[in-house]
Design an enzyme around this catalytic site. Structure first.
Site, PDB file in Angstrom:
ATOM      1  N   GLU A 121      77.207   8.582  26.527  1.00  0.00           N
ATOM      2  CA  GLU A 121      77.210   8.419  28.505  1.00  0.00           C
ATOM      3  C   GLU A 121      75.583   8.751  29.608  1.00  0.00           C
ATOM      4  O   GLU A 121      75.299   9.100  28.507  1.00  0.00           O
ATOM      5  CB  GLU A 121      78.910   9.289  28.488  1.00  0.00           C
ATOM      6  CG  GLU A 121      80.133   8.953  28.153  1.00  0.00           C
ATOM      7  CD  GLU A 121      80.783   9.691  28.262  1.00  0.00           C
ATOM      8  OE1 GLU A 121      80.802  10.796  29.146  1.00  0.00           O
ATOM      9  OE2 GLU A 121      82.269   9.312  28.350  1.00  0.00           O
TER      10      GLU A 121
ATOM     11  N   HIS B 283      82.935   9.088  40.687  1.00  0.00           N
ATOM     12  CA  HIS B 283      82.180   8.310  39.353  1.00  0.00           C
ATOM     13  C   HIS B 283      82.170   7.228  40.067  1.00  0.00           C
ATOM     14  O   HIS B 283      82.928   6.229  41.005  1.00  0.00           O
ATOM     15  CB  HIS B 283      83.883   8.970  38.982  1.00  0.00           C
ATOM     16  CG  HIS B 283      83.544   7.948  37.437  1.00  0.00           C
ATOM     17  ND1 HIS B 283      83.075   6.387  37.072  1.00  0.00           N
ATOM     18  CD2 HIS B 283      83.450   8.418  35.639  1.00  0.00           C
ATOM     19  CE1 HIS B 283      82.850   6.532  35.733  1.00  0.00           C
ATOM     20  NE2 HIS B 283      83.305   7.937  34.819  1.00  0.00           N
TER      21      HIS B 283
ATOM     22  N   ARG C  90      74.887   9.915  36.942  1.00  0.00           N
ATOM     23  CA  ARG C  90      76.295   9.216  38.030  1.00  0.00           C
ATOM     24  C   ARG C  90      75.732   9.251  39.455  1.00  0.00           C
ATOM     25  O   ARG C  90      76.046   8.622  39.997  1.00  0.00           O
ATOM     26  CB  ARG C  90      77.608  10.036  37.699  1.00  0.00           C
ATOM     27  CG  ARG C  90      78.311   9.642  36.996  1.00  0.00           C
ATOM     28  CD  ARG C  90      79.794  10.838  36.740  1.00  0.00           C
ATOM     29  NE  ARG C  90      80.460  10.722  35.541  1.00  0.00           N
ATOM     30  CZ  ARG C  90      81.094  11.538  35.362  1.00  0.00           C
ATOM     31  NH1 ARG C  90      81.394  11.897  35.716  1.00  0.00           N
ATOM     32  NH2 ARG C  90      81.217  10.233  33.940  1.00  0.00           N
TER      33      ARG C  90
ATOM     34  N   HIS D 125      86.018  11.744  41.742  1.00  0.00           N
ATOM     35  CA  HIS D 125      86.110  12.208  40.699  1.00  0.00           C
ATOM     36  C   HIS D 125      86.647  13.447  40.380  1.00  0.00           C
ATOM     37  O   HIS D 125      87.161  13.391  39.558  1.00  0.00           O
ATOM     38  CB  HIS D 125      85.381  11.559  39.318  1.00  0.00           C
ATOM     39  CG  HIS D 125      85.193  11.551  38.524  1.00  0.00           C
ATOM     40  ND1 HIS D 125      86.208  11.166  37.504  1.00  0.00           N
ATOM     41  CD2 HIS D 125      84.549  12.106  37.037  1.00  0.00           C
ATOM     42  CE1 HIS D 125      86.550  11.270  36.296  1.00  0.00           C
ATOM     43  NE2 HIS D 125      85.553  12.112  36.104  1.00  0.00           N
TER      44      HIS D 125
ATOM     45  N   ARG E 131      77.391  17.594  38.054  1.00  0.00           N
ATOM     46  CA  ARG E 131      77.546  17.636  36.452  1.00  0.00           C
ATOM     47  C   ARG E 131      77.168  16.328  35.381  1.00  0.00           C
ATOM     48  O   ARG E 131      77.161  15.039  36.100  1.00  0.00           O
ATOM     49  CB  ARG E 131      79.065  17.878  36.809  1.00  0.00           C
ATOM     50  CG  ARG E 131      80.195  17.666  35.589  1.00  0.00           C
ATOM     51  CD  ARG E 131      81.208  17.631  35.319  1.00  0.00           C
ATOM     52  NE  ARG E 131      81.580  16.255  35.386  1.00  0.00           N
ATOM     53  CZ  ARG E 131      82.718  15.527  34.786  1.00  0.00           C
ATOM     54  NH1 ARG E 131      82.698  15.197  33.984  1.00  0.00           N
ATOM     55  NH2 ARG E 131      82.917  14.548  35.526  1.00  0.00           N
TER      56      ARG E 131
HETATM   57  P1  FAD Z   1      93.465  20.541  34.673  1.00  0.00           P
HETATM   58  O1  FAD Z   1      93.624  19.894  33.870  1.00  0.00           O
HETATM   59  O2  FAD Z   1      93.163  19.638  36.689  1.00  0.00           O
HETATM   60  O3  FAD Z   1      94.858  21.298  35.427  1.00  0.00           O
HETATM   61  C1  FAD Z   1      94.614  22.087  36.357  1.00  0.00           C
HETATM   62  C2  FAD Z   1      96.647  22.628  36.088  1.00  0.00           C
HETATM   63  O4  FAD Z   1      96.797  23.739  37.571  1.00  0.00           O
HETATM   64  C3  FAD Z   1      97.899  22.218  36.489  1.00  0.00           C
HETATM   65  O5  FAD Z   1      98.828  22.590  35.418  1.00  0.00           O
HETATM   66  C4  FAD Z   1      98.567  22.458  38.208  1.00  0.00           C
HETATM   67  O6  FAD Z   1      99.966  21.946  37.508  1.00  0.00           O
HETATM   68  C5  FAD Z   1      97.625  23.723  38.328  1.00  0.00           C
HETATM   69  N1  FAD Z   1      98.202  23.795  39.232  1.00  0.00           N
HETATM   70  C6  FAD Z   1      97.193  23.643  40.661  1.00  0.00           C
HETATM   71  N2  FAD Z   1      97.671  24.066  41.321  1.00  0.00           N
HETATM   72  C7  FAD Z   1      98.969  25.192  41.395  1.00  0.00           C
HETATM   73  C8  FAD Z   1      99.286  25.534  41.682  1.00  0.00           C
HETATM   74  N3  FAD Z   1      99.151  26.010  43.655  1.00  0.00           N
HETATM   75  N4  FAD Z   1     100.471  26.534  41.354  1.00  0.00           N
HETATM   76  C9  FAD Z   1     100.615  26.306  39.876  1.00  0.00           C
HETATM   77  N5  FAD Z   1     100.356  25.320  38.742  1.00  0.00           N
HETATM   78  C10 FAD Z   1      98.574  25.430  39.922  1.00  0.00           C
HETATM   79  N6  FAD Z   1      85.569  15.503  31.962  1.00  0.00           N
HETATM   80  C11 FAD Z   1      84.972  15.961  30.416  1.00  0.00           C
HETATM   81  O7  FAD Z   1      84.735  16.001  30.223  1.00  0.00           O
HETATM   82  N7  FAD Z   1      85.564  14.681  30.359  1.00  0.00           N
HETATM   83  C12 FAD Z   1      85.664  13.392  30.055  1.00  0.00           C
HETATM   84  O8  FAD Z   1      85.761  12.316  29.672  1.00  0.00           O
HETATM   85  C13 FAD Z   1      86.403  13.555  31.859  1.00  0.00           C
HETATM   86  N8  FAD Z   1      86.904  12.370  31.846  1.00  0.00           N
HETATM   87  C14 FAD Z   1      87.834  12.763  33.324  1.00  0.00           C
HETATM   88  C15 FAD Z   1      88.889  11.059  33.951  1.00  0.00           C
HETATM   89  C16 FAD Z   1      89.674  11.564  34.155  1.00  0.00           C
HETATM   90  C17 FAD Z   1      89.765  10.135  35.426  1.00  0.00           C
HETATM   91  C18 FAD Z   1      89.189  12.397  35.609  1.00  0.00           C
HETATM   92  C19 FAD Z   1      90.382  13.261  36.522  1.00  0.00           C
HETATM   93  C20 FAD Z   1      89.087  13.600  34.965  1.00  0.00           C
HETATM   94  C21 FAD Z   1      87.751  13.744  33.742  1.00  0.00           C
HETATM   95  N9  FAD Z   1      87.191  14.738  34.017  1.00  0.00           N
HETATM   96  C22 FAD Z   1      86.552  14.684  32.120  1.00  0.00           C
HETATM   97  C23 FAD Z   1      87.131  15.905  34.028  1.00  0.00           C
HETATM   98  C24 FAD Z   1      88.333  17.046  33.732  1.00  0.00           C
HETATM   99  O9  FAD Z   1      89.185  16.108  32.458  1.00  0.00           O
HETATM  100  C25 FAD Z   1      88.325  17.575  34.258  1.00  0.00           C
HETATM  101  O10 FAD Z   1      87.738  18.925  34.763  1.00  0.00           O
HETATM  102  C26 FAD Z   1      88.992  19.099  33.524  1.00  0.00           C
HETATM  103  O11 FAD Z   1      90.353  18.161  32.667  1.00  0.00           O
HETATM  104  C27 FAD Z   1      89.724  20.464  34.264  1.00  0.00           C
HETATM  105  O12 FAD Z   1      90.441  21.096  33.681  1.00  0.00           O
HETATM  106  P2  FAD Z   1      91.243  22.216  33.869  1.00  0.00           P
HETATM  107  O13 FAD Z   1      91.929  22.936  33.149  1.00  0.00           O
HETATM  108  O14 FAD Z   1      90.596  23.246  34.815  1.00  0.00           O
HETATM  109  O15 FAD Z   1      92.508  21.948  35.521  1.00  0.00           O
HETATM  110  C1  SIN Z   2      84.545   8.948  31.948  1.00  0.00           C
HETATM  111  O1  SIN Z   2      84.770   8.673  30.633  1.00  0.00           O
HETATM  112  O2  SIN Z   2      83.428   8.446  32.448  1.00  0.00           O
HETATM  113  C2  SIN Z   2      84.682  10.383  32.682  1.00  0.00           C
HETATM  114  C3  SIN Z   2      83.730  11.368  31.679  1.00  0.00           C
HETATM  115  C4  SIN Z   2      83.658  13.027  33.064  1.00  0.00           C
HETATM  116  O3  SIN Z   2      83.595  12.680  34.093  1.00  0.00           O
HETATM  117  O4  SIN Z   2      83.046  13.739  32.639  1.00  0.00           O
END
Ligand code: FAD
Ligand code: SIN
Length: 526
Positions: free
Chosen positions: A113, A241, A288, A349, A384
């Protein structure tokens, strides 16, 4: 009602669930999420998860790519930690049942990527996050030491403030004793007491009017720590993004993974001309921040709402095999990506900043850890590198468990925390006031705090936000607590932190670009 757990985990994405699975070896765990277990940014991740797997890739190269992308603002120790610990955490994911795509030779099929000098993205087709999320959910549900609380909304973390003490940013040794949590089905507020608390509440996309994030991304953890007087850092570095599907009104905006550019897709203006080479010699595969700014510039110069992403030159069957979800989703919108250009535009994003943590995932508040997108480890610096966030989340969740396990047995519950007091409050008369204020925050942020900033715009944004802040605090004080009013307070806090920290940065670096300071100050990090 009061409940007691050794570990309180707020968030069910990759950070929260991987922490819970490991912490459960050391004590009883409560795992909370405000929706269902599956509703998280993690579920939406497409491209995959970065890790050095085979030569000619090396840890040095992954570190260098991360540092270049971070634009001189990375914490080198955090970078080293994540890059070196990544392979063992990938093994852990595989043990938990995650299936990454393999080649016919049985090796991992690694994607590349933007900003990566090598192929190092492990993936499961183009829905890697869903595969990870569902595998972790299966493990969590099967674990006897983890109690899951779906539709439980954390309102505040508990500190000495709740014992009647005055807590300021200068108070030494602020401690976290758990959280007040709203059961959204009964509307009761529970006191969850814990020895150790992990915030894993994810991103902040809901602060903007277009985002790839699902609605849960309201920055609750960041806002809670800010109110509790903990340290929040690097909020000005909001990642847009470059290539979200242009389809006005759709929320969240559907992402067209960067992996598709790694595979061979190129960006074109609406007249069909490639333009990225004008901005960076890496072309469509530049980091990005550069690609998003270039698209933004081309759109503004031409008065266009989108540019095109062209994957039509690649083998059609291979495209369908590698990107089945993107293919299908675009088809639903009448776009056959093997034949048609895809209209795309930059969309909010990811947030690089958040709750400041050290190498052990410890926040500035004792007994409180943070991991995943709500945290700021210093890995991402000012921008990032793609696919570095899932790996950061699992590496830091692991570090946090290991650190907490060393002293959890010496901790006790704080039994003096009173139950939530909602005397003198009533149901808000007009729900529309909350939804309207929410829309106003999104408008302010999207209009004034986007990809290109200026002092004038930022000051205008903070002045308008100030009015919303005062109105919302007044409403909160006299209303019965609801998820909606809490989320509104939280997005206002997060927006305030982004604008305030953007105003403080008198330079352009990474994702923070301002026309008032187009150059940069002395390099840090690197
Ligand atoms: P999340 O997975 O967002 O989980 C948050 C949790 O917190 C949820 O369960 C929610 O219910 C809970 N929560 C929030 N507030 C509260 C509250 N007040 N009380 C109780 N629960 C709460 N990253 C990569 O490395 N590779 C990728 O390919 C990639 N692609 C992406 C594509 C998209 C479309 C998006 C949106 C993001 C992408 N990212 C990618 C970024 C990555 O997905 C996120 O940064 C990562 O998944 C965040 O994980 P997390 O565990 O921190 O939070
Ligand atoms: C993507 O698949 O382009 C998202 C990857 C990322 O946000 O890290």
């Amino acid at each position: 009602m009061t409940r007691k757990f050794d570990f309180l985990v707020i968030g069910s994405g990759i950070a929260g669930m991987s922490f819970a699975l490991k912490a459960a070896k050391f004590g009883k765990v409560a795992l909370l999420c405000k929706g269902t277990l599956s509703e998280s940014n993690t579920s939406y991740a497409q491209g995959g998860i970065a890790s050095v797997m085979y030569e000619p890739d090396s840890f040095e190269k992954h570190m260098e790519d991360t540092l270049i992308s971070g634009d001189g603002h990375c914490d080198i120790e955090a970078v080293k930690k994540v890059v070196y610990e990544a392979p063992s955490q990938i093994e852990e994911l595989i043990r938990w049942g995650v299936e990454f795509d393999k080649t016919e030779q049985g090796l991992f099929d690694l994607h590349r990527e933007g900003g990566h000098s090598e192929h190092r993205i492990l993936h499961h087709k183009d829905n890697s996050g869903y595969e990870i999320q569902e595998s972790l959910i299966r493990q969590v549900k099967a674990h006897s030491e983890i109690e899951v609380y779906e539709h439980y909304f954390a309102i505040e973390i508990l500190t000495q403030h709740h014992l009647g003490e005055i807590v300021t940013h200068h108070t030494p040794n602020i401690e976290c004793y758990g959280a007040y949590v709203l059961n959204q089905q009964t509307n009761n507020i529970h006191t969850f007491l814990s020895k150790i608390t992990l915030l894993a509440t994810g991103g902040i996309g809901s602060v903007y009017s277009t985002t790839t994030n699902p609605d849960i991304a309201t920055g609750d953890g960041i806002a809670m720590v800010h109110r509790a007087r903990g340290i929040i850092k690097d909020m000005e570095f909001v990642q847009f993004h470059p290539t979200a599907l242009y389809h006005p009104g759709e929320r969240p905006t559907f992402l067209i993974s960067e992996a598709i550019r790694g595979y061979g897709a190129v960006l074109r203006t609406q007249d069909g001309k490639q333009f990225m080479q004008k901005y960076d010699e890496r072309g469509s595969l530049a980091p990005r921040d550069i690609v998003a700014r270039a698209i933004d510039n081309e759109m503004k110069m031409r008065g266009h709402d989108f540019v095109y992403l062209d994957v039509t030159k690649m083998d059609a069957d291979e495209t369908k095999v590698h990107f089945p979800n993107i293919y299908q989703k675009c088809l639903e919108h009448g776009i056959d990506i093997t034949k048609d250009y895809i209209p795309v535009s930059p969309t909010q994003h990811y947030l690089c900043g958040g709750i400041k943590v050290d190498l052990n995932g410890r926040s500035s508040i004792n007994r409180l850890y943070a991991a995943g997108e709500c945290s700021c480890t210093g890995l991402h610096g000012a921008n990032r590198l793609a696919s570095n966030s899932l790996i950061e989340a699992i590496v830091y969740a692991d570090a946090a468990v290991k650190d907490a396990a060393k002293y959890i047995d010496s901790l006790t519950f704080n039994e003096f925390i009173p139950n939530w007091n909602d005397e003198g409050t009533s149901l808000p008369e007009e729900m529309v006031l909350i939804t309207q204020s929410f829309r106003e925050v999104e408008q302010i942020m999207s209009t004034y705090v986007g990809i290109v900033r200026s002092n004038l715009r930022l000051v205008r944004a903070i002045n308008r936000l100030e009015i919303l802040y005062r109105e919302t605090e007044h409403l909160f004080d006299k209303s019965v607590v609801s998820k909606e009013i809490c989320e509104l307070r939280n997005v206002i806090s997060v927006a305030y932190l982004i604008i305030k920290q953007a105003l403080m940065r008198k330079e352009s670096r990474g994702l923070h670009y301002t026309v008032d300071y187009p150059g940069r100050m002395k390099q840090e990090g690197l």
